[in-house]
Design a protein around this motif. Sequence first.
Motif, short mmCIF file in Angstrom:
data_model
loop_
_atom_site.label_atom_id
_atom_site.label_comp_id
_atom_site.label_asym_id
_atom_site.label_seq_id
_atom_site.Cartn_x
_atom_site.Cartn_y
_atom_site.Cartn_z
N CYS A 75 0.81 -1.22 0.00
CA CYS A 75 0.00 0.00 0.00
C CYS A 75 0.85 1.27 0.00
O CYS A 75 0.32 2.36 -0.15
CB CYS A 75 -0.95 0.00 1.20
SG CYS A 75 -0.13 0.02 2.81
N PHE A 76 2.16 1.14 0.21
CA PHE A 76 3.12 2.24 0.20
C PHE A 76 2.85 3.28 1.28
O PHE A 76 3.18 4.45 1.12
CB PHE A 76 3.20 2.90 -1.19
CG PHE A 76 3.61 1.93 -2.25
CD1 PHE A 76 4.91 1.49 -2.35
CD2 PHE A 76 2.67 1.42 -3.13
CE1 PHE A 76 5.29 0.58 -3.33
CE2 PHE A 76 3.04 0.51 -4.11
CZ PHE A 76 4.35 0.08 -4.20
N LEU A 77 2.25 2.86 2.39
CA LEU A 77 2.06 3.73 3.53
C LEU A 77 3.20 3.52 4.52
O LEU A 77 3.70 2.41 4.67
CB LEU A 77 0.74 3.45 4.22
CG LEU A 77 -0.52 3.79 3.44
CD1 LEU A 77 -1.74 3.33 4.21
CD2 LEU A 77 -0.59 5.28 3.17
N VAL A 78 3.60 4.59 5.19
CA VAL A 78 4.62 4.48 6.23
C VAL A 78 3.92 4.05 7.51
O VAL A 78 2.97 4.69 7.96
CB VAL A 78 5.34 5.83 6.43
CG1 VAL A 78 6.33 5.74 7.57
CG2 VAL A 78 6.05 6.24 5.14
N ARG A 79 4.37 2.94 8.08
CA ARG A 79 3.75 2.35 9.27
C ARG A 79 4.79 2.18 10.37
O ARG A 79 5.99 2.14 10.11
CB ARG A 79 3.19 0.95 8.95
CG ARG A 79 2.22 0.90 7.80
CD ARG A 79 0.88 1.38 8.26
NE ARG A 79 -0.11 1.16 7.23
CZ ARG A 79 -1.35 0.82 7.49
NH1 ARG A 79 -1.75 0.65 8.71
NH2 ARG A 79 -2.20 0.67 6.51
N HIS A 80 4.31 2.05 11.61
CA HIS A 80 5.18 1.75 12.73
C HIS A 80 5.60 0.28 12.63
O HIS A 80 4.85 -0.55 12.13
CB HIS A 80 4.45 2.02 14.06
CG HIS A 80 5.35 1.90 15.23
ND1 HIS A 80 5.44 0.76 15.99
CD2 HIS A 80 6.22 2.80 15.78
CE1 HIS A 80 6.32 0.95 16.95
NE2 HIS A 80 6.80 2.17 16.86
N ARG A 81 6.78 -0.05 13.13
CA ARG A 81 7.28 -1.42 12.97
C ARG A 81 6.41 -2.45 13.69
O ARG A 81 6.45 -3.63 13.37
CB ARG A 81 8.73 -1.52 13.44
CG ARG A 81 8.90 -1.33 14.91
CD ARG A 81 10.34 -1.54 15.33
NE ARG A 81 10.48 -1.16 16.73
CZ ARG A 81 11.53 -0.54 17.21
NH1 ARG A 81 12.54 -0.26 16.42
NH2 ARG A 81 11.58 -0.22 18.48
N SER A 82 5.59 -2.02 14.66
CA SER A 82 4.69 -2.95 15.33
C SER A 82 3.57 -3.42 14.39
O SER A 82 2.90 -4.41 14.68
CB SER A 82 4.08 -2.30 16.58
OG SER A 82 3.27 -1.20 16.21
N GLN A 83 3.38 -2.75 13.26
CA GLN A 83 2.35 -3.12 12.30
C GLN A 83 2.91 -3.95 11.14
O GLN A 83 2.21 -4.20 10.17
CB GLN A 83 1.67 -1.87 11.75
CG GLN A 83 0.90 -1.11 12.80
CD GLN A 83 0.27 0.15 12.25
OE1 GLN A 83 0.76 0.73 11.29
NE2 GLN A 83 -0.82 0.57 12.87
N MET A 84 4.15 -4.40 11.25
CA MET A 84 4.75 -5.22 10.19
C MET A 84 4.31 -6.66 10.36
O MET A 84 4.46 -7.26 11.42
CB MET A 84 6.28 -5.14 10.24
CG MET A 84 6.93 -5.86 9.06
SD MET A 84 8.74 -5.89 9.08
CE MET A 84 9.16 -4.19 9.18
N ALA A 85 3.72 -7.22 9.32
CA ALA A 85 3.25 -8.61 9.36
C ALA A 85 4.34 -9.56 8.93
O ALA A 85 4.57 -10.59 9.57
CB ALA A 85 2.02 -8.77 8.47
#
Length: 99
Positions: A75-85
């Motif tokens: 999705c090319f959104l910047v996310r926090h590393r806690s949201q990495m699957a």
Amino acid sequence: MATDYDAPRKQDEDLSNDSIEELKAQRTQQQASQVDEDEAVAAEGFELPGADLSNEELSVRVLPKQNDEFTCMECFLVRHRSQMASEDGGMPICTDCAG
């Protein structure tokens, strides 16, 4: 059309007294009571997707990606590393895209 269930119902004799002309007159009165709004006036407040916004200034402050963030490759959104699957072949995927 809303129904008032508390209103008294018409009797059979009342139904037979209603002529088609009376019903048509009631319908035209109801339609005439609706507000007619000029389309040009209504459209003045809307921004169209292809509008020229070159004179507009940005009003948000954009921060660079932080050390504890990643960019999802779906999705090319910047996310926090806690949201990495997962990280498929070195390409991080967020939990929303993985699910």
